[in-house]
Write a protein that holds these residues in place. Structure first.
Motif, PDB file in Angstrom:
ATOM      1  N   SER A   1      41.362  48.200  50.837  1.00 53.72           N
ATOM      2  CA  SER A   1      41.224  46.753  50.882  1.00 53.72           C
ATOM      3  C   SER A   1      42.565  46.076  50.646  1.00 53.72           C
ATOM      4  CB  SER A   1      40.231  46.296  49.817  1.00 53.72           C
ATOM      5  OG  SER A   1      40.223  44.887  49.708  1.00 53.72           O
TER       6      SER A   1
ATOM      7  N   VAL B   1      41.448  39.463  48.941  1.00 60.48           N
ATOM      8  CA  VAL B   1      40.958  38.212  49.535  1.00 60.48           C
ATOM      9  C   VAL B   1      42.004  37.115  49.384  1.00 60.48           C
ATOM     10  CG1 VAL B   1      38.511  38.755  49.164  1.00 60.48           C
ATOM     11  CG2 VAL B   1      39.774  37.481  47.430  1.00 60.48           C
ATOM     12  N   THR B   2      41.890  36.106  50.221  1.00 59.13           N
ATOM     13  CA  THR B   2      42.801  34.967  50.205  1.00 59.13           C
ATOM     14  C   THR B   2      42.213  33.842  49.357  1.00 59.13           C
ATOM     15  OG1 THR B   2      41.806  33.829  52.092  1.00 59.13           O
ATOM     16  CG2 THR B   2      43.469  35.528  52.580  1.00 59.13           C
TER      17      THR B   2
ATOM     18  N   TRP C   1      40.570  30.081  49.088  1.00 61.08           N
ATOM     19  CA  TRP C   1      39.588  29.360  49.897  1.00 61.08           C
ATOM     20  C   TRP C   1      40.272  28.244  50.688  1.00 61.08           C
ATOM     21  CZ3 TRP C   1      34.977  31.397  50.577  1.00 61.08           C
ATOM     22  CH2 TRP C   1      34.428  32.204  49.596  1.00 61.08           C
TER      23      TRP C   1
ATOM     24  N   LEU D   1      47.238  38.095  52.994  1.00 61.82           N
ATOM     25  CA  LEU D   1      46.701  39.427  52.743  1.00 61.82           C
ATOM     26  C   LEU D   1      47.783  40.499  52.736  1.00 61.82           C
ATOM     27  CD1 LEU D   1      43.545  39.207  55.017  1.00 61.82           C
ATOM     28  CD2 LEU D   1      43.595  39.183  52.509  1.00 61.82           C
TER      29      LEU D   1
ATOM     30  N   ARG E   1      37.373  31.954  53.455  1.00 56.61           N
ATOM     31  CA  ARG E   1      38.527  32.741  53.041  1.00 56.61           C
ATOM     32  C   ARG E   1      38.530  34.035  53.835  1.00 56.61           C
ATOM     33  NH1 ARG E   1      36.965  35.011  46.987  1.00 56.61           N
ATOM     34  NH2 ARG E   1      35.238  36.347  47.655  1.00 56.61           N
TER      35      ARG E   1
ATOM     36  N   SER F   1      39.280  38.225  54.012  1.00 56.13           N
ATOM     37  CA  SER F   1      39.463  39.496  53.320  1.00 56.13           C
ATOM     38  C   SER F   1      39.923  40.483  54.376  1.00 56.13           C
ATOM     39  CB  SER F   1      38.179  39.968  52.632  1.00 56.13           C
ATOM     40  OG  SER F   1      37.166  40.229  53.583  1.00 56.13           O
TER      41      SER F   1
ATOM     42  N   THR G   1      37.848  39.831  57.775  1.00 54.07           N
ATOM     43  CA  THR G   1      36.521  39.217  57.689  1.00 54.07           C
ATOM     44  C   THR G   1      36.706  37.833  57.087  1.00 54.07           C
ATOM     45  OG1 THR G   1      35.483  41.374  57.356  1.00 54.07           O
ATOM     46  CG2 THR G   1      34.209  39.429  56.703  1.00 54.07           C
TER      47      THR G   1
ATOM     48  N   GLU H   1      34.999  34.982  55.367  1.00 53.73           N
ATOM     49  CA  GLU H   1      33.802  34.742  54.572  1.00 53.73           C
ATOM     50  C   GLU H   1      33.560  33.242  54.418  1.00 53.73           C
ATOM     51  OE1 GLU H   1      34.766  36.584  50.848  1.00 53.73           O
ATOM     52  OE2 GLU H   1      35.064  38.552  51.755  1.00 53.73           O
TER      53      GLU H   1
ATOM     54  N   GLU I   1      31.901  30.584  51.794  1.00 58.30           N
ATOM     55  CA  GLU I   1      31.449  30.501  50.404  1.00 58.30           C
ATOM     56  C   GLU I   1      29.942  30.241  50.356  1.00 58.30           C
ATOM     57  OE1 GLU I   1      33.258  28.561  46.401  1.00 58.30           O
ATOM     58  OE2 GLU I   1      33.006  27.184  48.086  1.00 58.30           O
TER      59      GLU I   1
END
Length: 153
Positions: free
Chosen positions: A18, A21-22, A24, A78, A108, A110, A131, A133, A135
């Motif tokens: 992985s 994540v970034t 938001w 990332l 955000r 990932s 990906t 995402e 919230e």
């Protein structure tokens, strides 16, 4: 926080890992409208809040391609590749849009390095699955395998 890679070996070692994540990002109507203007896609589900309120999503939604374009915003958050002579975006594979991004949503990115292939002249081709995402949603807005080529200095 961006994962830093300084050579081909460090990228190869990251396969299956992985990237985290970034932060938001709030998707506002202004961004959607600007994308509509840039692409000429003024479909009412994107740009007419009054009509869209009665539509299938209850509000305007971001264009799928707007969501996809934000991969370029999230990728530097990332990962960072240093010691480059050149890096280029080679393309994408397996792009999907499982859920709409309703205006006012926060999204955000990932990421995961899914493949590294050696090329001529010491370059590598790297596949990163990003990906996007939403919230509060069980389903992502976008899943895409990005392909980049890096030539190290």
């Amino acid at each position: 926080m961006s994962t830093v890679f300084s050579n081909a070996a460090s990228l190869e070692a990251a396969v299956g890992h992985s990237l985290g994540v970034t932060d938001w990002l709030l998707i506002e109507q202004d961004r959607i409208d600007q994308f509509a203007d840039a692409t000429g896609d003024h479909q009412w589900i994107h740009v007419d809040p009054v009509r869209a309120k009665e539509g299938p999503f209850g509000a305007t939604v971001a264009h799928g391609y707007l969501t996809l374009s934000l991969v370029n915003y999230f990728l530097p958050q990332l990962m960072t590749v240093e010691n480059l002579a050149m890096g280029v975006n080679y393309g994408c594979d397996r792009i999907r849009f499982p859920a709409p991004v309703v205006v006012g949503s926060r999204i955000r990115g990932s990421g995961e390095v899914t493949g590294v292939e050696s090329l001529a002249n010491g370059a590598v081709q790297v596949v990163v699955r990003v990906t996007i995402e939403i919230e509060g949603s069980d389903r992502p807005a976008c899943v895409v395998d990005t392909i980049s080529r890096y030539t190290f200095a």
